[in-house]
Design a protein around this motif. Sequence first.
Motif, PDB file in Angstrom:
ATOM      1  N   GLU A   5      22.789  47.765   6.972  1.00  0.00           N
ATOM      2  CA  GLU A   5      23.347  49.243   6.353  1.00  0.00           C
ATOM      3  C   GLU A   5      23.715  49.778   6.890  1.00  0.00           C
ATOM      4  OE1 GLU A   5      20.641  50.045   4.301  1.00  0.00           O
ATOM      5  OE2 GLU A   5      19.696  48.345   4.278  1.00  0.00           O
ATOM      6  N   LEU A   6      24.166  50.385   6.449  1.00  0.00           N
ATOM      7  CA  LEU A   6      25.119  51.061   6.621  1.00  0.00           C
ATOM      8  C   LEU A   6      25.109  53.058   6.710  1.00  0.00           C
ATOM      9  CD1 LEU A   6      28.970  51.443   6.642  1.00  0.00           C
ATOM     10  CD2 LEU A   6      28.236  53.668   4.596  1.00  0.00           C
ATOM     11  N   VAL A   7      25.263  53.340   8.162  1.00  0.00           N
ATOM     12  CA  VAL A   7      24.822  54.424   8.221  1.00  0.00           C
ATOM     13  C   VAL A   7      25.896  55.269   9.477  1.00  0.00           C
ATOM     14  CG1 VAL A   7      22.358  53.572   9.510  1.00  0.00           C
ATOM     15  CG2 VAL A   7      24.042  53.734  11.548  1.00  0.00           C
ATOM     16  N   THR A   8      26.311  57.059   9.090  1.00  0.00           N
ATOM     17  CA  THR A   8      26.376  57.806   9.729  1.00  0.00           C
ATOM     18  C   THR A   8      26.824  58.558  10.155  1.00  0.00           C
ATOM     19  OG1 THR A   8      26.271  59.459   8.096  1.00  0.00           O
ATOM     20  CG2 THR A   8      27.966  57.878   7.317  1.00  0.00           C
ATOM     21  N   THR A   9      27.666  58.495  11.186  1.00  0.00           N
ATOM     22  CA  THR A   9      27.041  59.910  12.654  1.00  0.00           C
ATOM     23  C   THR A   9      27.201  61.483  12.143  1.00  0.00           C
ATOM     24  OG1 THR A   9      29.617  60.043  13.186  1.00  0.00           O
ATOM     25  CG2 THR A   9      29.165  58.388  13.876  1.00  0.00           C
ATOM     26  N   ARG A  10      26.897  61.646  13.334  1.00  0.00           N
ATOM     27  CA  ARG A  10      26.991  63.663  13.379  1.00  0.00           C
ATOM     28  C   ARG A  10      28.727  64.089  13.696  1.00  0.00           C
ATOM     29  NH1 ARG A  10      25.085  65.482  18.773  1.00  0.00           N
ATOM     30  NH2 ARG A  10      24.446  63.828  19.927  1.00  0.00           N
ATOM     31  N   LYS A  11      28.926  63.394  13.662  1.00  0.00           N
ATOM     32  CA  LYS A  11      30.914  63.835  14.449  1.00  0.00           C
ATOM     33  C   LYS A  11      31.864  64.110  12.480  1.00  0.00           C
ATOM     34  CE  LYS A  11      31.888  60.326  17.332  1.00  0.00           C
ATOM     35  NZ  LYS A  11      32.804  59.165  17.952  1.00  0.00           N
ATOM     36  N   LEU A  12      30.917  65.305  12.393  1.00  0.00           N
ATOM     37  CA  LEU A  12      30.633  66.286  11.331  1.00  0.00           C
ATOM     38  C   LEU A  12      31.103  67.562  11.352  1.00  0.00           C
ATOM     39  CD1 LEU A  12      28.180  67.753  10.834  1.00  0.00           C
ATOM     40  CD2 LEU A  12      27.655  65.759   9.252  1.00  0.00           C
TER      41      LEU A  12
END
Length: 281
Positions: free
Chosen positions: A125-132
């Motif tokens: 799975e591709l997941v995304t960080t909270r570095k936004l």
Amino acid sequence: MFYTADETLDRFIKEDLPYIDLTSLVLEIGDQNGRICFTSREHAIICGSEEVIRIFNKLGAETVGFSPSGTCVSPGETFLEARGRAECLHMAWKVSMNILEYYSGIATRTRKLVDRVKAVSPKTELVTTRKLFPGTKELAVKAVVAGGGLPHRLGLSETILIFKQHLNFMGGIDGLLSRMEAVKARACEKKVIVETECEADAIKLCRAGADGIQFDKIPPVELGELVQKLRVINSNILLIATGGINDANVEEYAKTGVNSISTSWIYSGRPVDIGVDINIV
């Protein structure tokens, strides 16, 4: 369904429309009836159309057709149309375009990585960080989901993820290992995941019963070998790759056998090129 709070949309509108649309007022065109159309100039995954519809409704215009978030569009394809007084359309124009362009950009980049990962390793799975960028999480998370990804961690209250910065207060990795049983007992409804860059520490954590290990900036070849060693110790342990993963190396990381790939690359990039046409009807 993904819910965006009214307060968020009202804030977006107020940023661009603090009082009046001075141009439409001075030109005296506000009461004429018009139509606005949004057209993609490139292949893209659309995101934000539901929020744009609500913005038009708030400003007195009516949507007559749209493609939902997650839709793949082609160059020249019109995916959203609304009608109303010219003043209403012009007030909604730029804030709506900004939402659609920036969040469709995130969705499109996410889909690009998801497709590359799944082509190599369908179970990864591709997941995304909270570095936004602060203040953008609501729609950024929606854009990730629209692109086929998932958020890795929505906030500090959601999961237990132990970093080196935490270990500095516990006597390092050995201090954590000595307390692992107690930590897991206290967090019995959550998984305990630890980040490391060290093979020896990863093996210790695996043997000590950590639910998951996150590997930061370990090269793909080295990581693939380590994943095989850990699977022998515990075939069910959750393994996550993160740090510097982008469109140029995501396939190599997918080949390592990790459960998920965590990245912030999708947040940085150009917006989707969207054309807007407003005409009298």
